[in-house]
Design a protein around this motif. Structure first.
Motif, short mmCIF file in Angstrom:
data_model
loop_
_atom_site.label_atom_id
_atom_site.label_comp_id
_atom_site.label_asym_id
_atom_site.label_seq_id
_atom_site.Cartn_x
_atom_site.Cartn_y
_atom_site.Cartn_z
N LEU A 114 38.20 -10.27 -66.59
CA LEU A 114 39.05 -11.07 -65.68
C LEU A 114 38.31 -11.46 -64.40
O LEU A 114 38.72 -12.39 -63.72
CB LEU A 114 40.33 -10.30 -65.32
N SER A 115 37.21 -10.77 -64.11
CA SER A 115 36.41 -11.16 -62.94
C SER A 115 35.29 -12.11 -63.35
O SER A 115 34.45 -12.47 -62.53
CB SER A 115 35.86 -9.93 -62.22
N GLY A 116 35.26 -12.51 -64.63
CA GLY A 116 34.33 -13.53 -65.08
C GLY A 116 33.19 -13.08 -65.96
O GLY A 116 32.37 -13.89 -66.38
N LYS A 117 33.13 -11.79 -66.29
CA LYS A 117 32.01 -11.27 -67.08
C LYS A 117 32.39 -11.11 -68.55
O LYS A 117 33.29 -10.33 -68.88
CB LYS A 117 31.58 -9.91 -66.51
N PRO A 118 31.71 -11.81 -69.47
CA PRO A 118 31.98 -11.62 -70.89
C PRO A 118 31.46 -10.27 -71.38
O PRO A 118 30.56 -9.69 -70.75
CB PRO A 118 31.20 -12.76 -71.57
N HIS A 119 32.00 -9.77 -72.47
CA HIS A 119 31.61 -8.46 -73.01
C HIS A 119 31.55 -8.48 -74.53
O HIS A 119 32.27 -9.23 -75.18
CB HIS A 119 32.61 -7.37 -72.60
N PHE A 120 30.70 -7.61 -75.06
CA PHE A 120 30.61 -7.36 -76.49
C PHE A 120 30.66 -5.85 -76.66
O PHE A 120 29.87 -5.14 -76.03
CB PHE A 120 29.29 -7.92 -77.05
N TYR A 121 31.58 -5.34 -77.47
CA TYR A 121 31.76 -3.89 -77.58
C TYR A 121 32.47 -3.54 -78.88
O TYR A 121 33.04 -4.39 -79.55
CB TYR A 121 32.58 -3.37 -76.39
N ASP A 122 32.42 -2.25 -79.23
CA ASP A 122 33.15 -1.72 -80.37
C ASP A 122 34.30 -0.89 -79.83
O ASP A 122 34.17 -0.22 -78.79
CB ASP A 122 32.26 -0.83 -81.25
N VAL A 123 35.42 -0.92 -80.54
CA VAL A 123 36.59 -0.17 -80.10
C VAL A 123 37.40 0.26 -81.32
O VAL A 123 37.46 -0.44 -82.32
CB VAL A 123 37.47 -1.02 -79.15
N ARG A 124 38.00 1.45 -81.21
CA ARG A 124 38.90 1.93 -82.25
C ARG A 124 40.32 1.52 -81.87
O ARG A 124 40.75 1.73 -80.73
CB ARG A 124 38.82 3.46 -82.37
N VAL A 125 41.02 0.94 -82.84
CA VAL A 125 42.39 0.50 -82.61
C VAL A 125 43.28 0.96 -83.75
O VAL A 125 42.79 1.29 -84.84
CB VAL A 125 42.49 -1.04 -82.46
N TYR A 126 44.58 0.98 -83.48
CA TYR A 126 45.55 1.40 -84.47
C TYR A 126 46.32 0.19 -84.99
O TYR A 126 46.75 -0.66 -84.23
CB TYR A 126 46.56 2.38 -83.86
N GLY A 127 46.50 0.18 -86.31
CA GLY A 127 47.35 -0.82 -86.93
C GLY A 127 48.78 -0.34 -86.95
O GLY A 127 49.10 0.77 -86.49
N LYS A 128 49.64 -1.13 -87.50
CA LYS A 128 51.06 -0.82 -87.55
C LYS A 128 51.33 0.45 -88.35
O LYS A 128 52.24 1.20 -88.04
CB LYS A 128 51.83 -1.99 -88.15
N ASN A 129 50.49 0.71 -89.33
CA ASN A 129 50.66 1.90 -90.18
C ASN A 129 50.01 3.14 -89.56
O ASN A 129 49.86 4.15 -90.22
CB ASN A 129 50.08 1.64 -91.57
N SER A 130 49.60 3.05 -88.29
CA SER A 130 48.94 4.13 -87.54
C SER A 130 47.54 4.44 -88.05
O SER A 130 46.94 5.40 -87.61
CB SER A 130 49.78 5.41 -87.52
N LYS A 131 47.04 3.64 -88.99
CA LYS A 131 45.67 3.83 -89.46
C LYS A 131 44.72 3.27 -88.40
O LYS A 131 44.92 2.18 -87.88
CB LYS A 131 45.46 3.10 -90.79
N CYS A 132 43.69 4.05 -88.11
CA CYS A 132 42.72 3.65 -87.10
C CYS A 132 41.59 2.85 -87.77
O CYS A 132 41.12 3.22 -88.84
CB CYS A 132 42.15 4.89 -86.42
N PHE A 133 41.21 1.74 -87.15
CA PHE A 133 40.07 0.99 -87.64
C PHE A 133 39.20 0.61 -86.45
O PHE A 133 39.62 0.69 -85.29
CB PHE A 133 40.48 -0.22 -88.49
N ILE A 134 37.96 0.22 -86.74
CA ILE A 134 36.99 -0.09 -85.69
C ILE A 134 36.75 -1.59 -85.66
O ILE A 134 36.48 -2.21 -86.70
CB ILE A 134 35.65 0.64 -85.94
N LEU A 135 36.85 -2.16 -84.47
CA LEU A 135 36.58 -3.58 -84.28
C LEU A 135 35.31 -3.77 -83.46
O LEU A 135 35.10 -3.06 -82.47
CB LEU A 135 37.72 -4.26 -83.52
#
Length: 176
Positions: A114-135
């Protein structure tokens, strides 16, 4: 007197012809302008259809957030991977979807974006079924009139690739 009447009649006829010609030219210009405008509208519609087709058929998840971190858009791939329908996410915060151990990092990245800096990163997120996946995520600010109004992100599910890498690393011999 007759010459005066003829001159006046010719003058009125000339004025009438000039006025008719001017109206005809003006009408032709308006028709040309309307055709150009219609052509631009058709080109814009085709461009929007092409954009929509690209965004909705890509293998990447694409989403946008407002400055409060609430979803403003999620493409079809995002629905497929997460299990959430777009209307279940729009207006909601991204925070509950992020793995607790990754949340502080992602919130920091969001603020930097939001301050103007782009980013590239990996993150673990949860789907609706509570299964965790990596983006694997690429995030950039969205500008409107030189003001940042949110973020645009694209992400790819790299869960299988990470799991394969982790298994390969575990299979390597340990050197003393």
């Amino acid at each position: 007197g007759l010459i005066g009447i003829v001159v006046v009649a010719i003058g009125l006829a000339s004025f009438s012809m000039y006025r008719t010609y001017s109206q005809k030219v003006k009408a032709q210009e308006e028709v040309k302008h309307l055709r150009e405008k219609q052509g631009l509208m058709e080109a814009l519609q085709k461009s929007e259809e092409r954009y929509r087709m690209i965004v909705e058929t890509t293998h990447d998840i694409i989403w946008t957030l407002d400055t409060q971190g609430k979803f403003t858009f999620v493409n079809r791939r995002g629905e497929e991977v997460s299990g959430y329908r777009a209307d279940e996410l729009i207006g909601k915060s991204f925070v509950p979807l992020v793995h607790a151990e990754d949340l502080a990092k992602v919130q920091n990245i969001f603020m930097e974006t939001l301050s103007g800096k782009p980013h590239f990163y990996d993150v673990r997120v949860y789907g609706k079924n509570s299964k965790c996946f990596i983006l694997s995520v690429d995030t950039v600010p969205i500008f409107e009139n030189n003001n940042i109004i949110g973020t645009l992100s694209s992400g790819r599910d790299i869960t299988e690739r990470k799991e394969t890498q982790d298994m390969s690393l575990k299979a390597l011999p340990k050197w003393a």
